[in-house]
Scaffold this motif. Sequence first.
Motif, PDB file in Angstrom:
ATOM      1  N   ILE A   1      44.661  53.306   3.400  1.00 57.10           N
ATOM      2  CA  ILE A   1      45.475  53.997   2.392  1.00 57.10           C
ATOM      3  C   ILE A   1      45.544  53.180   1.103  1.00 57.10           C
ATOM      4  O   ILE A   1      45.377  53.720   0.002  1.00 57.10           O
ATOM      5  CB  ILE A   1      46.888  54.282   2.940  1.00 57.10           C
ATOM      6  CG1 ILE A   1      46.817  55.346   4.040  1.00 57.10           C
ATOM      7  CG2 ILE A   1      47.831  54.713   1.834  1.00 57.10           C
ATOM      8  CD1 ILE A   1      48.106  55.521   4.805  1.00 57.10           C
ATOM      9  N   VAL A   2      45.756  51.871   1.233  1.00 56.84           N
ATOM     10  CA  VAL A   2      45.850  51.018   0.045  1.00 56.84           C
ATOM     11  C   VAL A   2      44.526  51.000  -0.717  1.00 56.84           C
ATOM     12  O   VAL A   2      44.500  51.153  -1.943  1.00 56.84           O
ATOM     13  CB  VAL A   2      46.285  49.588   0.437  1.00 56.84           C
ATOM     14  CG1 VAL A   2      46.124  48.619  -0.720  1.00 56.84           C
ATOM     15  CG2 VAL A   2      47.709  49.593   0.928  1.00 56.84           C
ATOM     16  N   LEU A   3      43.411  50.856  -0.006  1.00 58.22           N
ATOM     17  CA  LEU A   3      42.112  50.847  -0.682  1.00 58.22           C
ATOM     18  C   LEU A   3      41.791  52.195  -1.312  1.00 58.22           C
ATOM     19  O   LEU A   3      41.202  52.245  -2.397  1.00 58.22           O
ATOM     20  CB  LEU A   3      41.013  50.445   0.302  1.00 58.22           C
ATOM     21  CG  LEU A   3      40.975  48.975   0.685  1.00 58.22           C
ATOM     22  CD1 LEU A   3      39.894  48.730   1.730  1.00 58.22           C
ATOM     23  CD2 LEU A   3      40.750  48.104  -0.538  1.00 58.22           C
ATOM     24  N   SER A   4      42.169  53.283  -0.668  1.00 58.74           N
ATOM     25  CA  SER A   4      41.959  54.608  -1.257  1.00 58.74           C
ATOM     26  C   SER A   4      42.732  54.760  -2.560  1.00 58.74           C
ATOM     27  O   SER A   4      42.210  55.304  -3.545  1.00 58.74           O
ATOM     28  CB  SER A   4      42.381  55.703  -0.282  1.00 58.74           C
ATOM     29  OG  SER A   4      41.563  55.700   0.851  1.00 58.74           O
ATOM     30  N   LEU A   5      43.963  54.283  -2.579  1.00 59.20           N
ATOM     31  CA  LEU A   5      44.749  54.341  -3.808  1.00 59.20           C
ATOM     32  C   LEU A   5      44.147  53.468  -4.912  1.00 59.20           C
ATOM     33  O   LEU A   5      44.046  53.892  -6.068  1.00 59.20           O
ATOM     34  CB  LEU A   5      46.192  53.909  -3.536  1.00 59.20           C
ATOM     35  CG  LEU A   5      47.038  54.873  -2.722  1.00 59.20           C
ATOM     36  CD1 LEU A   5      48.372  54.225  -2.362  1.00 59.20           C
ATOM     37  CD2 LEU A   5      47.257  56.161  -3.478  1.00 59.20           C
ATOM     38  N   VAL A   6      43.729  52.270  -4.555  1.00 61.20           N
ATOM     39  CA  VAL A   6      43.142  51.360  -5.548  1.00 61.20           C
ATOM     40  C   VAL A   6      41.864  51.944  -6.121  1.00 61.20           C
ATOM     41  O   VAL A   6      41.654  51.949  -7.339  1.00 61.20           O
ATOM     42  CB  VAL A   6      42.887  49.968  -4.926  1.00 61.20           C
ATOM     43  CG1 VAL A   6      42.016  49.110  -5.820  1.00 61.20           C
ATOM     44  CG2 VAL A   6      44.203  49.269  -4.643  1.00 61.20           C
ATOM     45  N   PHE A   7      40.988  52.478  -5.262  1.00 60.52           N
ATOM     46  CA  PHE A   7      39.725  53.019  -5.749  1.00 60.52           C
ATOM     47  C   PHE A   7      39.917  54.312  -6.527  1.00 60.52           C
ATOM     48  O   PHE A   7      39.158  54.596  -7.454  1.00 60.52           O
ATOM     49  CB  PHE A   7      38.741  53.239  -4.600  1.00 60.52           C
ATOM     50  CG  PHE A   7      38.189  51.962  -4.046  1.00 60.52           C
ATOM     51  CD1 PHE A   7      37.791  50.926  -4.883  1.00 60.52           C
ATOM     52  CD2 PHE A   7      38.067  51.774  -2.683  1.00 60.52           C
ATOM     53  CE1 PHE A   7      37.286  49.746  -4.379  1.00 60.52           C
ATOM     54  CE2 PHE A   7      37.554  50.605  -2.166  1.00 60.52           C
ATOM     55  CZ  PHE A   7      37.163  49.588  -3.027  1.00 60.52           C
TER      56      PHE A   7
END
Length: 67
Positions: free
Chosen positions: A53-59
């Motif tokens: 979830i965190v990486l999806s938001l960052v990307f």
Amino acid sequence: MTDFPKILMVIGGLLLIIGFFMQFIGKLPGDIIFKKGDTTVFFPIVTCIVISIVLSLVFSIFGGRFK
């Protein structure tokens, strides 16, 4: 060639931050741990979901800036 040291410093800083947070994220409630004798098996289900979830938001936030 003058941008290469800056890139290395950014990568090093990111690895430092990721390493710092990995110390705290390692054992969230919902992660499955099997212990039997001398064998331990660890399935970090909830940790993987949180990281995803965190990486999806960052990307999604920074993804359009690098095109």
